[in-house]
Enzyme design. Structure first.
Site, PDB file in Angstrom:
ATOM      1  N   ARG A 162       0.838  -1.201   0.000  1.00  0.00           N
ATOM      2  CA  ARG A 162       0.000   0.000   0.000  1.00  0.00           C
ATOM      3  C   ARG A 162       0.873   1.251   0.000  1.00  0.00           C
ATOM      4  O   ARG A 162       1.325   1.712   1.048  1.00  0.00           O
ATOM      5  CB  ARG A 162      -0.909   0.009   1.225  1.00  0.00           C
ATOM      6  CG  ARG A 162      -1.880   1.186   1.281  1.00  0.00           C
ATOM      7  CD  ARG A 162      -2.722   1.114   2.538  1.00  0.00           C
ATOM      8  NE  ARG A 162      -3.677   2.199   2.602  1.00  0.00           N
ATOM      9  CZ  ARG A 162      -4.560   2.360   3.599  1.00  0.00           C
ATOM     10  NH1 ARG A 162      -4.581   1.501   4.592  1.00  0.00           N
ATOM     11  NH2 ARG A 162      -5.399   3.367   3.593  1.00  0.00           N
ATOM     12  N   ASP A 436      -5.079   5.196  13.835  1.00  0.00           N
ATOM     13  CA  ASP A 436      -4.152   5.604  12.786  1.00  0.00           C
ATOM     14  C   ASP A 436      -4.691   6.851  12.109  1.00  0.00           C
ATOM     15  O   ASP A 436      -5.567   7.532  12.663  1.00  0.00           O
ATOM     16  CB  ASP A 436      -3.922   4.470  11.786  1.00  0.00           C
ATOM     17  CG  ASP A 436      -5.206   4.035  11.073  1.00  0.00           C
ATOM     18  OD1 ASP A 436      -6.237   4.725  11.197  1.00  0.00           O
ATOM     19  OD2 ASP A 436      -5.179   3.000  10.384  1.00  0.00           O
TER      20      ASP A 436
END
Length: 545
Positions: A162, A436
């Site tokens: 990613r 996050d």
């Protein structure tokens, strides 16, 4: 500073000279330079189109809908995405938020029973130069079977790489006098060093694509994939990518996104917090898009999110693509496993083919949940012909207000995320969950929106103002110092800096589009990083000993 024709690259961070020399060979730099030079203009166009679309929404007060100009793609029932390789047919449980610079956790993931690892240079990662080099090098070592006691790459969970999203730039490399797009830096190095071996081992190259907002952006990724395959001598279509639908605008273009990437598609992914935050991003100044307290009123059972998940599953399965759900952020005590199973069972019943967990102890329980409640390797047979989703279904905000608890929680998460970035970490743990940039986005977005619309707290009718937020933030300091395990005056000063930056961002007149962009371009963050990395290597300044 290293130079190669039009390329300028900052020297290796101290202690990472071997990793730097492995990754930044002359051939690798030439490939990166050509990749970036080829696509920089297209990246600029995509980012400008994002700005134009936002301005159009603001000036006209219009709402998004399914595009008339691409109706022929949606109406054509014959096309399908290309089949995925065998190792992607079962995507039941991936490990999410796995920042590859965390070597110990990365190796633990390689040894796990998960189907895949989300090798995350985006939401769960703080993109310091040191972290990027260490992370990309760790992937290199895994793919080249050079990590002791780890399984060979063909036997490990598949690496779902990613790269950063398009809002991020890499400050430490310049091509043609410009800092380079973060995703091209990550993608280029990962492909150049690993693609051939991943392909030979039937283990990739596979990617997650973050924060794609339109089919135009998917088309750009398709161009990048085809160009890279040709340049590296790879079979056309061997790159496979899962697109994360994290923006409300993209939810109206899911079929078109699959169509643009049909040779390279590994499906679409839905997640709750970045997607919810995108409503504030695009429409937050409008009172009719006031998003209520996420801790009490926002979950996947609400109509706007349930419709989004149902439409994503229907769209993917109609086109032969996999549909994956979001991440379970809980860090178990085991007595909460049943609550999580209930939430994830909703996704399985909706037809998702897999989802992510952070806690590796959840891998096997969630795999068992899939085995018990679904049939086979995936649920592509679940076409969801019962689903009819209108633009109104996707845009209706859930009912509910704002609680003092929810406001305090959002403030805490926002401050702690900034503190984590100032410490070089992309995620942190708070009240039994991993947090996050996705949860930081929704947290700071809601605080900004609640101040803007002067909402009243359900608890006592008090109006949410900047003074109230400032007071609550300062009252939280002791709890937050305990949360970060404060050990020094330097730790406390860093937390206070994070508090100041959080208050600045939630009080801005114009909504900052991404908190990560704000942090990555902010002088406080950059200077803090230089000082932090120096202290990590050499210890704190003597005056503070």
């Amino acid at each position: 500073m290293l130079e190669l024709e039009s390329v300028q690259l900052q020297k290796a961070p101290s202690g990472l000279e071997r990793e730097f020399q492995t990754l930044f060979t002359t051939d690798a730099l030439e490939f990166l330079s050509e990749l970036i030079s080829t696509f920089q203009a297209e990246v600029d166009r995509v980012l400008n189109l994002r700005i134009l679309r936002k301005v159009q929404l603001d000036l006209t007060a219009e709402l998004p809908g399914f595009l008339q100009e691409t109706a022929n793609i949606r109406d054509d029932s014959t096309w399908r995405v290309n089949p995925v390789p065998q190792r992607l047919n079962c995507r039941h449980v991936d490990i999410g938020d796995l920042s590859p610079c965390d070597t110990q956790r990365f190796i633990k993931g390689l040894k796990s029973a998960a189907q895949g690892l989300q090798i995350d240079f985006d939401d769960g990662n703080c993109p310091t130069y040191r972290n990027q080099i260490q992370g990309i090098y760790n992937v290199y070592m895994a793919v080249h079977n050079q990590i002791q006691d780890a399984p060979v790459i063909s036997q490990a969970p598949v690496l779902m790489l990613r790269p950063r999203a398009w809002n991020m730039v890499e400050h430490n490399m310049m091509v043609n006098g410009r800092e380079v797009p973060g995703p091209l830096f990550d993608f280029g190095l990962l492909m150049f060093h690993n693609a051939q071996l991943l392909l030979q081992n039937q283990s990739g190259p596979f990617f997650y694509l973050s924060k794609v907002e339109s089919y135009i952006e998917a088309r750009m990724w398709s161009h990048i994939f085809f160009w890279t395959e040709k340049k590296l001598g790879l079979p056309e279509g061997c790159i496979k990518a899962t697109v994360l639908i994290e923006c409300v605008l993209a939810s109206f273009e899911m079929e078109e996104i699959l169509f643009e990437l049909k040779e390279h598609s590994a499906g679409l992914n839905c997640g709750i917090w970045d997607y919810s935050a995108s409503f504030v991003n695009k429409f937050g100044h409008r009172a009719d898009f006031l998003l209520p307290d996420r801790s009490k009123y926002v979950d996947m059972e609400k109509q706007f999110l349930h419709s989004y998940m149902d439409l994503l599953v229907q769209t993917c399965h109609r086109r032969g693509a996999l549909a994956t759900g979001g991440m379970a952020a809980l860090l178990l005590p085991r007595d909460k496993e049943s609550d999580l199973c209930k939430l994830k069972l909703l996704e399985i019943q909706a037809g998702v083919d897999g989802f992510m967990v952070y806690d590796m102890d959840l891998i096997e329980p969630m795999q068992e949940l899939f085995k018990f409640h679904s049939q086979g390797l995936n649920q592509l047979h679940k076409l969801r012909n019962d689903v009819i989703v209108t633009p109104e279904d996707l845009l209706i905000m859930p009912a509910g207000g704002v609680t003092l608890y929810g406001l305090r929680y959002n403030i805490a998460v926002g401050i702690l995320f900034i503190e984590a970035w100032l410490s070089g970490r992309g995620h942190f743990f708070y009240l039994g969950k991993v947090e996050d940039s996705a949860t930081a986005e929704i947290s700071r977005s809601q605080v900004w929106q609640w101040i803007r619309h002067q909402v009243r707290l359900e608890d006592n009718g008090i109006v949410v103002t900047r003074d109230l937020v400032r007071g609550l933030a300062h009252n939280l300091i002791e709890d937050l110092l305990e949360a970060i395990h404060c050990k020094s005056h330097r730790d406390k000063q860093r937390l206070l800096t994070a508090l100041s930056m959080f208050l600045e961002i939630v009080q801005k007149n114009n909504f900052p589009e991404f908190i990560t962009t704000y942090l990555n371009l902010d002088h406080t963050f950059l200077s803090s990083q230089s000082q932090y990395e120096e202290e990590q290597l050499n210890g704190p300044p003597k005056s503070r000993l």
